[in-house]
Design an enzyme around this catalytic site. Sequence first.
Site, PDB file in Angstrom:
ATOM      1  N   ASP A  33      14.706   1.748  11.086  1.00 15.96           N
ATOM      2  CA  ASP A  33      14.307   0.867   9.993  1.00 15.96           C
ATOM      3  C   ASP A  33      13.942   1.645   8.752  1.00 15.96           C
ATOM      4  O   ASP A  33      14.127   2.843   8.665  1.00 15.96           O
ATOM      5  CB  ASP A  33      13.238  -0.137  10.427  1.00 15.96           C
ATOM      6  N   LYS A  55      14.047  -3.190   7.371  1.00 17.02           N
ATOM      7  CA  LYS A  55      13.376  -4.406   6.912  1.00 17.02           C
ATOM      8  C   LYS A  55      12.796  -4.136   5.555  1.00 17.02           C
ATOM      9  O   LYS A  55      11.968  -3.281   5.378  1.00 17.02           O
ATOM     10  CB  LYS A  55      12.240  -4.766   7.867  1.00 17.02           C
ATOM     11  N   MET A 169       0.035  -2.789   5.165  1.00 13.54           N
ATOM     12  CA  MET A 169       0.777  -3.900   4.560  1.00 13.54           C
ATOM     13  C   MET A 169      -0.078  -4.666   3.570  1.00 13.54           C
ATOM     14  O   MET A 169      -0.003  -5.897   3.481  1.00 13.54           O
ATOM     15  CB  MET A 169       1.293  -4.857   5.651  1.00 13.54           C
TER      16      MET A 169
HETATM   17  N1  SAH Z   1       4.258   1.331  12.709  1.00 14.11           N
HETATM   18  C1  SAH Z   1       3.828   1.740  11.389  1.00 14.11           C
HETATM   19  C2  SAH Z   1       3.293   0.583  10.582  1.00 14.11           C
HETATM   20  C3  SAH Z   1       4.318  -0.452  10.255  1.00 14.11           C
HETATM   21  S1  SAH Z   1       3.701  -1.706   9.227  1.00 14.11           S
HETATM   22  C4  SAH Z   1       2.801   2.854  11.537  1.00 14.11           C
HETATM   23  O1  SAH Z   1       2.313   3.103  12.631  1.00 14.11           O
HETATM   24  O2  SAH Z   1       2.534   3.520  10.547  1.00 14.11           O
HETATM   25  C5  SAH Z   1       4.217  -1.164   7.651  1.00 14.11           C
HETATM   26  C6  SAH Z   1       3.021  -0.670   6.853  1.00 14.11           C
HETATM   27  O3  SAH Z   1       2.676   0.630   7.281  1.00 14.11           O
HETATM   28  C7  SAH Z   1       3.258  -0.531   5.371  1.00 14.11           C
HETATM   29  O4  SAH Z   1       3.099  -1.746   4.680  1.00 14.11           O
HETATM   30  C8  SAH Z   1       2.177   0.458   4.984  1.00 14.11           C
HETATM   31  O5  SAH Z   1       0.917  -0.177   4.895  1.00 14.11           O
HETATM   32  C9  SAH Z   1       2.143   1.351   6.207  1.00 14.11           C
HETATM   33  N2  SAH Z   1       2.926   2.573   6.045  1.00 14.11           N
HETATM   34  C10 SAH Z   1       3.934   3.010   6.807  1.00 14.11           C
HETATM   35  N3  SAH Z   1       4.348   4.215   6.387  1.00 14.11           N
HETATM   36  C11 SAH Z   1       3.582   4.547   5.342  1.00 14.11           C
HETATM   37  C12 SAH Z   1       3.493   5.663   4.473  1.00 14.11           C
HETATM   38  N4  SAH Z   1       4.300   6.716   4.599  1.00 14.11           N
HETATM   39  N5  SAH Z   1       2.563   5.661   3.503  1.00 14.11           N
HETATM   40  C13 SAH Z   1       1.725   4.639   3.356  1.00 14.11           C
HETATM   41  N6  SAH Z   1       1.754   3.554   4.138  1.00 14.11           N
HETATM   42  C14 SAH Z   1       2.657   3.509   5.119  1.00 14.11           C
END
Ligand code: SAH
Length: 492
Positions: A33, A55, A169
């Site tokens: 994704d 997504k 998010m």
């Molecule tokens: N499974 C992921 C989260 C997915 S939900 C995890 O464990 O990190 C998606 C959210 O994750 C985004 O809206 C943001 O809030 C956060 N996110 C994911 N990667 C990020 C990054 N490199 N920097 C900041 N926020 C991040």
Amino acid sequence: MKVTLVGAGPGGVGLLTLRGLEVLQAADVVLYDRFVSDDILAVIPDSAEKIDVGKHAGRHPVPQDAINTLLLERAKEGKNVVRLKGGDPFVFARGGEELELLAENNIPFEVVPGVTSAVAAATYAGIPITHRDYASSFHVITAHAKNNEPIDIDFDALVKLDGTLVFLMGASVIDDICEKCLLAGMDKDIPAAVVENAAANNQRKFLGTVATLPQIAKANNVESPAVIIIGKVCRFATRYDWFDRKPLRGKRIVVVSIKYRTSKLSNALRELGCDVVEIPYLKIVPLIATNDTLTDKLKNIKDYSWLVFTSGVGVNIFFDYLKEALIDIRGLINVKIACVGMETEKEVNKRGIKVEYVPDEYNGAALGRGLSILVKNGERALIAGAKDGDRDLTDVLTETGVAFDDVPIYEKVRDDKTASAVINDFDFAAFTSPSAVKGFAEIFVSMDFGKIKAVCIGEKTASAARALGMEVYVSTEAAVGSMVEKIMELSA
Ligand code: SAH
């Protein structure tokens, strides 16, 4: 037959786990994704099917049901299927839902945890997520509401816990989050931070308090993906900052190079905190396996006295092919090897073979002049190089009457994917050859070259850049290290 859910971590390949890497390298199919970075995708074997089910906020190009079905179908075909997800696969990532159909169908699965952005964002912002004096718990909360409904979270309970609050998010509802914390009785001076693109070299971090953070985020156009951190531990974000302190943080540099050439320059710049955009203007396409005449020539390799390489890429394509086609390497026993330069020689050495000749000057003409003396009458040389490569070598050999076969074993072609790339707002463009300048100009035809600050490796490259009207800086020496020094000097 198996499905593995793999957490890719928050950004680059450095934060992928070793188990994740192992699983990816053995994959037949990978569904990934949008939070998965290019350097992670690059470790997936070329032979694997890569499916982008990315997504984008609010839009779901491949619906969840379709992803679940794809996983099942590919597994039933007996394949090793990997589902690669940003961060950790179970942290707000619907990993649980993706396993459901597999469980129902008795498909074996494994889950490889990943470094979640919830933790990494704090780390890369210099915020210790817990601290004995300031926070004895941290809480990870999704601020995403289904169908734009207001977020339904018990803020009273959260604020009462007095730990570190981490919202995922939440970039578009940061004002709502902070307001609800204040309404639930949080002290308005509690420090807060928002970290956009955490752990990547284009990370941006903004600090404030629970009362001021929304304005600050808005003024700076903070966008998803971002993590919001609220709690006393944010007070350390400046003192313990280690990431933003790197010397080239905040600089964006475009590195123009050939695809698949591990770019020493990009790596050195990234290490210094720079946001590197690689423009692989050319890609290498091996030609041997598709050409019977070439294959025949290589089978008769022992008939040649000299084997000549003009690039490291050529060396690797050549020896990989011998191995693949089961052409015995002992056929080379009486064949001497010449290389255009030291980098090419190194690649031959890696195969456990010594090189007989490298000219003092690393160019085709010098190599030709050297060979004109070394290749005796009645002997023949085989040049294993690029199609439509530099003519200097073959011209000199023809002029001096050396018998040779010029066998193009690979071709350099324009990379279509790069051709559609959009780059803007960068500080410098770095060029390591005149052809890189040319390739760049062909791809970005309508760019205003006069606005580009070009850092060039040598005079030839510099004059190609000057001809386009770029503002040119030349490294002191024709070496990558010297280019990095020049960039540091220009950024100081
Ligand atoms: N499974 C992921 C989260 C997915 S939900 C995890 O464990 O990190 C998606 C959210 O994750 C985004 O809206 C943001 O809030 C956060 N996110 C994911 N990667 C990020 C990054 N490199 N920097 C900041 N926020 C991040």
